[in-house]
Design an enzyme around this catalytic site. Structure first.
Site, short mmCIF file in Angstrom:
data_model
loop_
_atom_site.label_atom_id
_atom_site.label_comp_id
_atom_site.label_asym_id
_atom_site.label_seq_id
_atom_site.Cartn_x
_atom_site.Cartn_y
_atom_site.Cartn_z
CG HIS A 104 -2.35 0.19 1.10
ND1 HIS A 104 -3.36 0.03 1.39
CD2 HIS A 104 -2.01 1.52 0.09
CE1 HIS A 104 -4.38 0.69 0.54
NE2 HIS A 104 -3.50 2.18 0.19
CG HIS A 112 8.59 -0.42 -0.93
ND1 HIS A 112 7.79 0.02 -1.29
CD2 HIS A 112 8.36 -1.41 -0.08
CE1 HIS A 112 6.35 -0.64 -0.94
NE2 HIS A 112 6.43 -1.29 0.46
CB CYS A 157 24.09 -0.27 11.99
SG CYS A 157 23.39 0.29 10.34
NE ARG A 200 17.40 7.82 10.39
CZ ARG A 200 17.26 7.12 11.10
NH1 ARG A 200 15.76 8.65 12.01
NH2 ARG A 200 18.15 7.62 12.81
P1 NAD Z 1 -3.66 -3.11 2.60
O1 NAD Z 1 -4.24 -2.06 1.52
O2 NAD Z 1 -3.18 -4.17 1.98
O3 NAD Z 1 -4.67 -3.43 3.79
C1 NAD Z 1 -5.53 -1.81 4.49
C2 NAD Z 1 -6.32 -2.62 5.34
O4 NAD Z 1 -6.83 -1.70 6.45
C3 NAD Z 1 -7.24 -3.04 4.43
O5 NAD Z 1 -7.85 -4.25 4.88
C4 NAD Z 1 -7.88 -1.55 4.82
O6 NAD Z 1 -10.26 -2.01 4.80
C5 NAD Z 1 -8.10 -1.51 6.08
N1 NAD Z 1 -8.54 0.07 6.36
C6 NAD Z 1 -8.07 1.15 6.29
N2 NAD Z 1 -8.91 2.50 7.09
C7 NAD Z 1 -9.40 1.22 8.34
C8 NAD Z 1 -10.27 2.18 9.92
N3 NAD Z 1 -9.88 3.36 9.04
N4 NAD Z 1 -9.89 1.01 10.52
C9 NAD Z 1 -10.31 -0.22 10.14
N5 NAD Z 1 -9.37 -1.09 9.21
C10 NAD Z 1 -9.24 0.07 8.07
O7 NAD Z 1 -2.35 -2.44 2.92
P2 NAD Z 1 -1.00 -3.03 3.53
O8 NAD Z 1 0.05 -3.39 2.08
O9 NAD Z 1 -1.26 -4.24 4.20
O10 NAD Z 1 -0.45 -2.34 4.03
C11 NAD Z 1 -0.80 -1.26 5.39
C12 NAD Z 1 -0.45 -0.50 6.04
O11 NAD Z 1 0.90 -0.20 6.52
C13 NAD Z 1 -0.29 0.39 4.67
O12 NAD Z 1 -0.06 1.93 5.84
C14 NAD Z 1 1.27 0.73 4.44
O13 NAD Z 1 1.33 1.69 4.20
C15 NAD Z 1 1.61 0.33 5.96
N6 NAD Z 1 3.08 0.40 5.98
C16 NAD Z 1 3.98 0.45 6.45
C17 NAD Z 1 5.83 -0.61 6.60
C18 NAD Z 1 6.14 0.45 7.80
O14 NAD Z 1 7.20 -0.38 7.42
N7 NAD Z 1 5.45 1.08 9.19
C19 NAD Z 1 5.59 -1.47 4.95
C20 NAD Z 1 4.53 -1.60 4.90
C21 NAD Z 1 3.74 -1.12 4.91
ZN ZN Z 2 6.24 -2.24 1.86
#
Ligand code: NAD
Ligand code: ZN
Length: 379
Positions: free
Chosen positions: A48, A69, A105, A117
Site C-alpha cells: 500500500h 519496494h 546499526c 533509513r
Molecule cells: P492493504 O490496503 O492491503 O490493507 C489495509 C487494510 O486496512 C484494508 O483492509 C483496509 O480496509 C483497512 N483499513 C483502512 N482504514 C481503516 C480503518 N480506519 N479502520 C480499520 N481498517 C481500515 O495495505 P497493506 O499493504 O497491508 O499496508 C498496510 C499499511 O502498512 C499501509 O499504511 C502501508 O503503507 C503500511 N506499511 C508500513 C510499513 C512500515 O514499515 N511501517 C511497511 C509496509 C507497509
Molecule cells: Zn512496503
C-alpha cells in the site's frame, strides 16, 4: 555476453503522473556506482505504501518515478567497494538499510540506520544524488532506493539482503516488506506474552502478517478490525478469532473492544495508515500494561491526538518500520523461517499478474480484493 559496466536497456513501469496508470517504457539503467548493486528483478509485489505515493494525495508528489519496494531478484553486477555481494546472489531489496557502522546499526534495539533509513522524498542515489534510470537522457526518479517495478534496478548494497538461493523468489519476495513488517511489529515490538489478547487494525498483508506473529506468540484471542468485512473470511485462515467492523457499531471501536475484553486488549497493532485507526488502536489497549504499535504510513499532515491521561494510565505507544528487522542481519532469517515451514507465505498471495499488466495489481489493491498480488517480470 556480460553486461557488467554497461548500460542496460529494459522494461520498466513508469509513473508519469499522480494516480495515472503506469506506462511500460524502455528505460536505460546505468551501471552501479560505489557501494551499489544492480539487480535483475524476477518478482515484485505491490504494497500500500507504493499506492499512497503514486496517488500523492496525502504525500509529496515526485514524478516521473519508478515505484516498487517488495521484490526478489538476482545480482547482475556490483559497484566499487561492494564486498559482501556478487553476481548471481539471490537477494531481496529492502526499503530501509543497514550501513553496519552507525549507532543504530550497532544497537540491538534499532533498525533506523543513519545513512540508509527510509526516505520517501529522495529520488536519486545517496552516492551522488543522481538517478540511475533514464529515458532518452531524461532522469526518472527512484522510490525508497529500491524501484523494483523495473526489470533491472540499482540499489545501495546496504539495502540488499542476501538470501538462501533455494528459496522460491516468487514467494519470498513478500518477505522484503509486508510480511516482515507485520510479523516483526508483533514479535519484535508489541511482544505479546503467551495467552494475551491482540487486536489487529487493518487486515491487508501487513495486518495478516501481524496476526501470524500473534498466533506464533501464542495469543489467546486475535481480534481483527477492518472497515471491509470481506476481509474477515480470509483472516480466519490467519488465526484471527474475532472480528469488529467499526461501521457496524454506534459507539467508538475503542469502547467496543474494551467491552469485549474486560477493559482492553493486552496488545494492538495498527496496519491501516488511517490516523483515526492509529488513535483507536492506542486507546483500545488495557491500562496498566497495554502496548500499541503503529505500522501504517500516515498522510503528511496527520496529527495524532489523544488525552495525556491515556499515557498516565500506563499505556505504551510505539511505532516501527520494517518490523524492527535489520535488513542484512535479520531478513535472511525470516526467509529461513519459511524454508523451515514455521511461516506460511502462500496464503498471502491471492493474485498474480504478468509485468505487462501491473496496473491490475493497483486495481485489486484499491478495490480491497487482494492481499498480495505477485507481479512476474519478463512476462
Ligand atoms: P492493504 O490496503 O492491503 O490493507 C489495509 C487494510 O486496512 C484494508 O483492509 C483496509 O480496509 C483497512 N483499513 C483502512 N482504514 C481503516 C480503518 N480506519 N479502520 C480499520 N481498517 C481500515 O495495505 P497493506 O499493504 O497491508 O499496508 C498496510 C499499511 O502498512 C499501509 O499504511 C502501508 O503503507 C503500511 N506499511 C508500513 C510499513 C512500515 O514499515 N511501517 C511497511 C509496509 C507497509
Ligand atoms: Zn512496503
Amino acid at each position: 555476453m556480460s553486461t557488467t559496466g554497461q548500460i542496460i536497456r529494459c522494461k520498466a513501469a513508469v509513473a508519469w503522473e499522480a494516480g495515472k496508470p503506469l506506462v511500460m517504457e524502455e528505460v536505460e539503467v546505468a551501471p552501479p556506482q560505489k557501494h551499489e548493486v544492480r539487480i535483475k528483478i524476477l518478482f515484485t509485489s505491490l504494497c500500500h505504501t507504493d499506492v499512497y505515493f503514486w496517488e500523492a494525495k496525502g504525500q509529496t508528489p515526485l514524478f516521473p518515478r519508478i515505484f516498487g519496494h517488495e521484490a526478489g531478484g538476482i545480482v547482475e553486477s556490483v559497484g566499487e567497494g561492494v564486498t559482501d555481494l556478487q553476481p548471481g546472489d539471490h537477494v531481496l531489496p529492502i526499503f530501509t538499510g543497514e550501513c553496519g557502522d552507525c549507532p543504530h546499526c550497532h544497537s540491538e534495539e534499532s533498525n533506523m540506520c543513519d545513512l540508509l533509513r527510509i526516505n520517501t522524498e529522495r529520488g536519486g542515489m545517496i552516492h551522488d544524488g543522481e538517478s540511475r534510470f533514464s529515458i532518452n537522457g531524461k532522469p526518472i526518479h527512484h522510490f525508497l532506493g529500491t524501484s523494483t517495478f523495473s526489470e533491472y534496478t540499482v540499489v545501495h548494497s546496504g539495502q540488499v539482503a542476501k538470501i538462501n538461493p533455494d528459496a522460491p523468489l516468487d514467494k519470498v519476495c513478500i518477505v522484503s516488506c509486508g510480511l516482515s513488517t507485520g510479523l516483526g511489529a508483533t514479535l519484535n515490538v508489541a511482544k505479546p506474552k503467551k495467552g494475551q489478547s491482540v487486536a489487529i487494525f487493518g487486515l491487508g498483508a501487513v495486518g495478516l502478517a501481524a496476526a501470524e506473529g500473534a498466533r506464533i506468540a501464542g495469543a489467546s484471542r486475535i481480534i481483527g478490525v477492518d472497515l471491509n468485512s470481506q476481509r474477515f473470511d480470509q483472516a480466519k485462515e490467519f488465526g484471527v478469532t474475532e472480528f469488529v467492523n467499526p461501521r457496524d457499531h454506534d459507539k467508538p471501536v475503542q469502547q467496543v473492544i474494551a467491552e469485549m475484553t474486560n477493559g482492553g486488549v493486552d496488545r494492538s497493532v495498527e496496519c491501516t495508515g488511517s490516523v483515526q485507526a492509529m488513535i483507536q488502536a492506542f486507546e483500545c489497549v488495557h491500562d496498566g500494561w497495554g502496548v500499541a504499535v503503529l505500522v501504517g504510513v500516515p498522510s503528511k499532515d496527520d496529527a495524532f491526538k489523544t488525552h495525556p491521561m491515556n499515557f498516565l494510565n500506563e499505556r505504551t505507544l510505539k511505532g516501527t518500520f520494517s518490523g524492527n528487522y535489520k535488513p542484512k542481519t535479520d531478513m535472511p532469517g525470516v526467509v529461513e523461517k519459511y524454508m523451515n515451514k514455521e511461516l506460511e507465505l502462500e496464503k498471502f498471495i491471492t493474485h498474480t499478474v504478468p509485468f505487462s499488466e501491473i496496473n491490475k495489481a493497483f486495481d485489486y489493491m484499491l478495490k480491497g480484493e487482494s492481499i498480495r498480488c505477485i507481479i512476474t517480470m519478463g512476462a
